[in-house]
Motif scaffolding. Sequence first.
Motif, PDB file in Angstrom:
ATOM      1  N   ALA A  22       0.837  -1.208   0.000  1.00 56.75           N
ATOM      2  CA  ALA A  22       0.000   0.000   0.000  1.00 56.75           C
ATOM      3  C   ALA A  22       0.869   1.255   0.000  1.00 56.75           C
ATOM      4  O   ALA A  22       0.525   2.254  -0.638  1.00 56.75           O
ATOM      5  CB  ALA A  22      -0.944  -0.004   1.198  1.00 56.75           C
ATOM      6  N   ARG A  23       2.009   1.201   0.686  1.00 53.52           N
ATOM      7  CA  ARG A  23       2.931   2.345   0.662  1.00 53.52           C
ATOM      8  C   ARG A  23       3.608   2.475  -0.703  1.00 53.52           C
ATOM      9  O   ARG A  23       3.875   3.577  -1.165  1.00 53.52           O
ATOM     10  CB  ARG A  23       3.982   2.207   1.761  1.00 53.52           C
ATOM     11  N   GLN A  24       3.888   1.359  -1.337  1.00 50.14           N
ATOM     12  CA  GLN A  24       4.550   1.392  -2.643  1.00 50.14           C
ATOM     13  C   GLN A  24       3.600   1.806  -3.766  1.00 50.14           C
ATOM     14  O   GLN A  24       4.039   2.320  -4.796  1.00 50.14           O
ATOM     15  CB  GLN A  24       5.150   0.029  -2.970  1.00 50.14           C
ATOM     16  N   PHE A  25       2.310   1.566  -3.568  1.00 44.81           N
ATOM     17  CA  PHE A  25       1.295   1.905  -4.557  1.00 44.81           C
ATOM     18  C   PHE A  25       0.238   2.799  -3.902  1.00 44.81           C
ATOM     19  O   PHE A  25      -0.895   2.372  -3.664  1.00 44.81           O
ATOM     20  CB  PHE A  25       0.654   0.630  -5.122  1.00 44.81           C
ATOM     21  N   PRO A  26       0.591   4.054  -3.607  1.00 42.39           N
ATOM     22  CA  PRO A  26      -0.329   4.924  -2.856  1.00 42.39           C
ATOM     23  C   PRO A  26      -1.606   5.277  -3.620  1.00 42.39           C
ATOM     24  O   PRO A  26      -2.603   5.670  -2.997  1.00 42.39           O
ATOM     25  CB  PRO A  26       0.511   6.178  -2.579  1.00 42.39           C
ATOM     26  N   ASP A  27      -1.599   5.139  -4.940  1.00 44.27           N
ATOM     27  CA  ASP A  27      -2.797   5.459  -5.724  1.00 44.27           C
ATOM     28  C   ASP A  27      -3.822   4.331  -5.725  1.00 44.27           C
ATOM     29  O   ASP A  27      -4.949   4.525  -6.177  1.00 44.27           O
ATOM     30  CB  ASP A  27      -2.408   5.789  -7.165  1.00 44.27           C
ATOM     31  N   VAL A  28      -3.428   3.173  -5.225  1.00 45.69           N
ATOM     32  CA  VAL A  28      -4.333   2.016  -5.176  1.00 45.69           C
ATOM     33  C   VAL A  28      -4.934   1.937  -3.771  1.00 45.69           C
ATOM     34  O   VAL A  28      -4.202   1.976  -2.779  1.00 45.69           O
ATOM     35  CB  VAL A  28      -3.568   0.709  -5.499  1.00 45.69           C
ATOM     36  N   PRO A  29      -6.252   1.842  -3.666  1.00 47.97           N
ATOM     37  CA  PRO A  29      -6.862   1.726  -2.333  1.00 47.97           C
ATOM     38  C   PRO A  29      -6.338   0.489  -1.585  1.00 47.97           C
ATOM     39  O   PRO A  29      -6.082  -0.561  -2.196  1.00 47.97           O
ATOM     40  CB  PRO A  29      -8.359   1.564  -2.631  1.00 47.97           C
ATOM     41  N   THR A  30      -6.189   0.622  -0.287  1.00 53.18           N
ATOM     42  CA  THR A  30      -5.662  -0.467   0.535  1.00 53.18           C
ATOM     43  C   THR A  30      -6.514  -1.723   0.403  1.00 53.18           C
ATOM     44  O   THR A  30      -5.986  -2.832   0.402  1.00 53.18           O
ATOM     45  CB  THR A  30      -5.576  -0.031   2.013  1.00 53.18           C
ATOM     46  N   GLU A  31      -7.815  -1.555   0.267  1.00 54.74           N
ATOM     47  CA  GLU A  31      -8.703  -2.712   0.110  1.00 54.74           C
ATOM     48  C   GLU A  31      -8.378  -3.475  -1.169  1.00 54.74           C
ATOM     49  O   GLU A  31      -8.422  -4.704  -1.204  1.00 54.74           O
ATOM     50  CB  GLU A  31     -10.175  -2.276   0.103  1.00 54.74           C
ATOM     51  N   SER A  32      -8.037  -2.745  -2.217  1.00 53.06           N
ATOM     52  CA  SER A  32      -7.669  -3.391  -3.480  1.00 53.06           C
ATOM     53  C   SER A  32      -6.338  -4.115  -3.359  1.00 53.06           C
ATOM     54  O   SER A  32      -6.168  -5.214  -3.899  1.00 53.06           O
ATOM     55  CB  SER A  32      -7.596  -2.352  -4.604  1.00 53.06           C
ATOM     56  N   VAL A  33      -5.397  -3.505  -2.654  1.00 59.86           N
ATOM     57  CA  VAL A  33      -4.101  -4.148  -2.421  1.00 59.86           C
ATOM     58  C   VAL A  33      -4.311  -5.443  -1.638  1.00 59.86           C
ATOM     59  O   VAL A  33      -3.751  -6.489  -1.970  1.00 59.86           O
ATOM     60  CB  VAL A  33      -3.130  -3.206  -1.682  1.00 59.86           C
ATOM     61  N   ALA A  34      -5.142  -5.383  -0.615  1.00 56.13           N
ATOM     62  CA  ALA A  34      -5.426  -6.572   0.196  1.00 56.13           C
ATOM     63  C   ALA A  34      -6.069  -7.667  -0.653  1.00 56.13           C
ATOM     64  O   ALA A  34      -5.752  -8.849  -0.498  1.00 56.13           O
ATOM     65  CB  ALA A  34      -6.330  -6.207   1.370  1.00 56.13           C
ATOM     66  N   ALA A  35      -6.947  -7.285  -1.572  1.00 59.17           N
ATOM     67  CA  ALA A  35      -7.597  -8.271  -2.440  1.00 59.17           C
ATOM     68  C   ALA A  35      -6.582  -8.927  -3.378  1.00 59.17           C
ATOM     69  O   ALA A  35      -6.635 -10.142  -3.604  1.00 59.17           O
ATOM     70  CB  ALA A  35      -8.704  -7.600  -3.244  1.00 59.17           C
ATOM     71  N   VAL A  36      -5.633  -8.142  -3.893  1.00 58.06           N
ATOM     72  CA  VAL A  36      -4.605  -8.691  -4.776  1.00 58.06           C
ATOM     73  C   VAL A  36      -3.725  -9.672  -4.013  1.00 58.06           C
ATOM     74  O   VAL A  36      -3.388 -10.751  -4.513  1.00 58.06           O
ATOM     75  CB  VAL A  36      -3.770  -7.557  -5.414  1.00 58.06           C
ATOM     76  N   VAL A  37      -3.362  -9.316  -2.779  1.00 55.62           N
ATOM     77  CA  VAL A  37      -2.554 -10.214  -1.947  1.00 55.62           C
ATOM     78  C   VAL A  37      -3.321 -11.505  -1.670  1.00 55.62           C
ATOM     79  O   VAL A  37      -2.785 -12.606  -1.789  1.00 55.62           O
ATOM     80  CB  VAL A  37      -2.133  -9.522  -0.628  1.00 55.62           C
ATOM     81  N   GLN A  38      -4.584 -11.367  -1.340  1.00 55.06           N
ATOM     82  CA  GLN A  38      -5.403 -12.548  -1.059  1.00 55.06           C
ATOM     83  C   GLN A  38      -5.553 -13.426  -2.304  1.00 55.06           C
ATOM     84  O   GLN A  38      -5.507 -14.655  -2.206  1.00 55.06           O
ATOM     85  CB  GLN A  38      -6.774 -12.121  -0.554  1.00 55.06           C
ATOM     86  N   ASP A  39      -5.678 -12.810  -3.461  1.00 53.23           N
ATOM     87  CA  ASP A  39      -5.802 -13.574  -4.705  1.00 53.23           C
ATOM     88  C   ASP A  39      -4.510 -14.302  -5.061  1.00 53.23           C
ATOM     89  O   ASP A  39      -4.543 -15.319  -5.762  1.00 53.23           O
ATOM     90  CB  ASP A  39      -6.196 -12.655  -5.863  1.00 53.23           C
TER      91      ASP A  39
END
Length: 70
Positions: A22-39
């Motif tokens: 989330a820090r590396q991709f500040p333009d991406v919502p944290t929820e989306s980052v979490a979904a990508v990690v989960q996927d």
Amino acid sequence: MVSALTYKRCWWRPPKPVDRLARQFPDVPTESVAAVVQDAQPAFEQAPIRDFVPLFVERTAKQHLRQAAG
């Protein structure tokens, strides 16, 4: 007896992959980052050596986020 080195290891925990990404991709919502990690996790469920699975999940998620960013 607890050494100073042991104490330091106990109180500090590294940031979780979602937080780092989330820090590396500040333009991406944290929820989306979490979904990508989960996927990314199911691809490594059958890995015979589990020690590096978190690292591989984070790298895979980072690749997906970079591709999505363009």
